[in-house]
Write a protein that holds these residues in place. Structure first.
Motif, PDB file in Angstrom:
ATOM      1  N   PHE A 121       0.799  -1.224   0.000  1.00 59.93           N
ATOM      2  CA  PHE A 121       0.000   0.000   0.000  1.00 59.93           C
ATOM      3  C   PHE A 121       0.831   1.272   0.000  1.00 59.93           C
ATOM      4  O   PHE A 121       0.278   2.368  -0.091  1.00 59.93           O
ATOM      5  N   GLU A 122       2.145   1.166   0.086  1.00 59.06           N
ATOM      6  CA  GLU A 122       2.975   2.375   0.100  1.00 59.06           C
ATOM      7  C   GLU A 122       4.405   2.011  -0.253  1.00 59.06           C
ATOM      8  O   GLU A 122       4.854   0.880  -0.037  1.00 59.06           O
ATOM      9  N   ARG A 123       5.120   2.967  -0.821  1.00 59.92           N
ATOM     10  CA  ARG A 123       6.555   2.841  -1.061  1.00 59.92           C
ATOM     11  C   ARG A 123       7.143   4.248  -0.991  1.00 59.92           C
ATOM     12  O   ARG A 123       6.618   5.177  -1.611  1.00 59.92           O
ATOM     13  N   PHE A 124       8.223   4.410  -0.224  1.00 53.93           N
ATOM     14  CA  PHE A 124       8.771   5.747  -0.040  1.00 53.93           C
ATOM     15  C   PHE A 124      10.290   5.691   0.016  1.00 53.93           C
ATOM     16  O   PHE A 124      10.880   4.640   0.255  1.00 53.93           O
ATOM     17  N   ILE A 125      10.932   6.847  -0.209  1.00 51.45           N
ATOM     18  CA  ILE A 125      12.377   6.987  -0.108  1.00 51.45           C
ATOM     19  C   ILE A 125      12.704   7.358   1.339  1.00 51.45           C
ATOM     20  O   ILE A 125      12.167   8.319   1.883  1.00 51.45           O
ATOM     21  N   ASN A 126      13.613   6.617   1.952  1.00 52.21           N
ATOM     22  CA  ASN A 126      13.909   6.845   3.362  1.00 52.21           C
ATOM     23  C   ASN A 126      14.641   8.163   3.601  1.00 52.21           C
ATOM     24  O   ASN A 126      14.189   9.009   4.378  1.00 52.21           O
ATOM     25  N   ASN A 132      19.718   5.856  -1.665  1.00 53.09           N
ATOM     26  CA  ASN A 132      18.667   5.449  -2.600  1.00 53.09           C
ATOM     27  C   ASN A 132      17.740   4.407  -1.984  1.00 53.09           C
ATOM     28  O   ASN A 132      16.968   3.755  -2.671  1.00 53.09           O
ATOM     29  N   GLN A 133      17.799   4.240  -0.660  1.00 53.41           N
ATOM     30  CA  GLN A 133      17.000   3.234   0.030  1.00 53.41           C
ATOM     31  C   GLN A 133      15.514   3.557  -0.039  1.00 53.41           C
ATOM     32  O   GLN A 133      15.083   4.658   0.290  1.00 53.41           O
ATOM     33  N   HIS A 134      14.730   2.566  -0.469  1.00 55.36           N
ATOM     34  CA  HIS A 134      13.276   2.647  -0.461  1.00 55.36           C
ATOM     35  C   HIS A 134      12.723   1.649   0.551  1.00 55.36           C
ATOM     36  O   HIS A 134      13.336   0.612   0.814  1.00 55.36           O
ATOM     37  N   THR A 135      11.550   1.950   1.084  1.00 54.71           N
ATOM     38  CA  THR A 135      10.826   0.996   1.918  1.00 54.71           C
ATOM     39  C   THR A 135       9.448   0.775   1.311  1.00 54.71           C
ATOM     40  O   THR A 135       8.762   1.739   0.953  1.00 54.71           O
ATOM     41  N   ALA A 136       9.053  -0.494   1.190  1.00 48.02           N
ATOM     42  CA  ALA A 136       7.722  -0.855   0.719  1.00 48.02           C
ATOM     43  C   ALA A 136       6.919  -1.390   1.898  1.00 48.02           C
ATOM     44  O   ALA A 136       7.420  -2.208   2.682  1.00 48.02           O
TER      45      ALA A 136
END
Length: 199
Positions: A121-126, A132-136
């Motif tokens: 439901f979400e993905r963002f740049i930390n 370049n780390q993303h969290t889903a």
């Protein structure tokens, strides 16, 4: 009365700098660190240190029980020298492990649940300023309890707290929950998913 005109935001417009050199200075299982040299539009050079993900997105799971509670994990975090309350989360073991597989594994290992339904439901740049780390974020439903695994040596005996979204929201507002991925997931859930919760 003057009218202000705002241009539409375009995240992919031409970069104001050019990368001219990159050197890896550290490699670990989940991350690598590069020193990158850029040239500005005025042809001035400058160097920045960049953190790169090695195996893919960080994955976190907001798991909703039939009773309307979510699982939060008590973990001791070495860099901040404090205990945190976090969603079950982690990194892929390697570049072949898919995000859904990570979500399933971390929910089982850390919270002791399996779920019949997972929805991202979400993905963002930390931290876009140096990484370049993303969290889903995944939303999990239809849970079944299973045996938990063990965390790392810093938290060998982790506890799981089951709290309602309202309780979790209050802990965010009070500053009890400070972990960014957990804060974002709780605020998003508190705001509502629309049809996601009924899928």
């Amino acid at each position: 009365m003057t009218q202000q005109i705002y241009r539409r935001f375009d995240p992919w417009r031409t970069a104001p700098v050019q990368e001219i050199d990159r050197k890896e200075v550290l490699a670990s299982h989940y991350f690598s660190v590069d020193q990158v040299t850029y040239a500005s539009a005025q042809n001035k050079q400058f160097t920045r240190t960049m953190l790169n993900e090695s195996t893919g997105d960080t994955i976190a799971v907001l798991a909703m029980t039939d009773e309307g509670t979510i699982a939060l994990i008590e973990q001791y975090r070495l860099p901040t020298h404090r205990w945190t309350l976090e969603l079950p989360a982690g990194h892929p073991r390697d570049s072949s492990e898919r995000p859904l597989e990570v979500a399933q594994r971390k929910l089982r290992e850390e919270a002791g649940y399996e779920a019949r339904s997972f929805t991202q439901f979400e993905r963002f740049i930390n931290t876009p300023s140096f990484s370049n780390q993303h969290t889903a974020l995944f939303y999990a439903q239809d849970l079944t309890q299973v045996e938990r695994g063990k965390l790392g040596p810093e938290t060998p005996h982790h506890d799981v707290r089951l709290v309602s979204i309202d309780e979790a929201y209050d802990m965010v507002i009070a500053g009890t929950i400070l972990d960014a991925k957990t804060v974002i997931a709780i605020l998003r859930t508190k705001a509502g998913f629309g049809d996601l919760e009924r899928s």
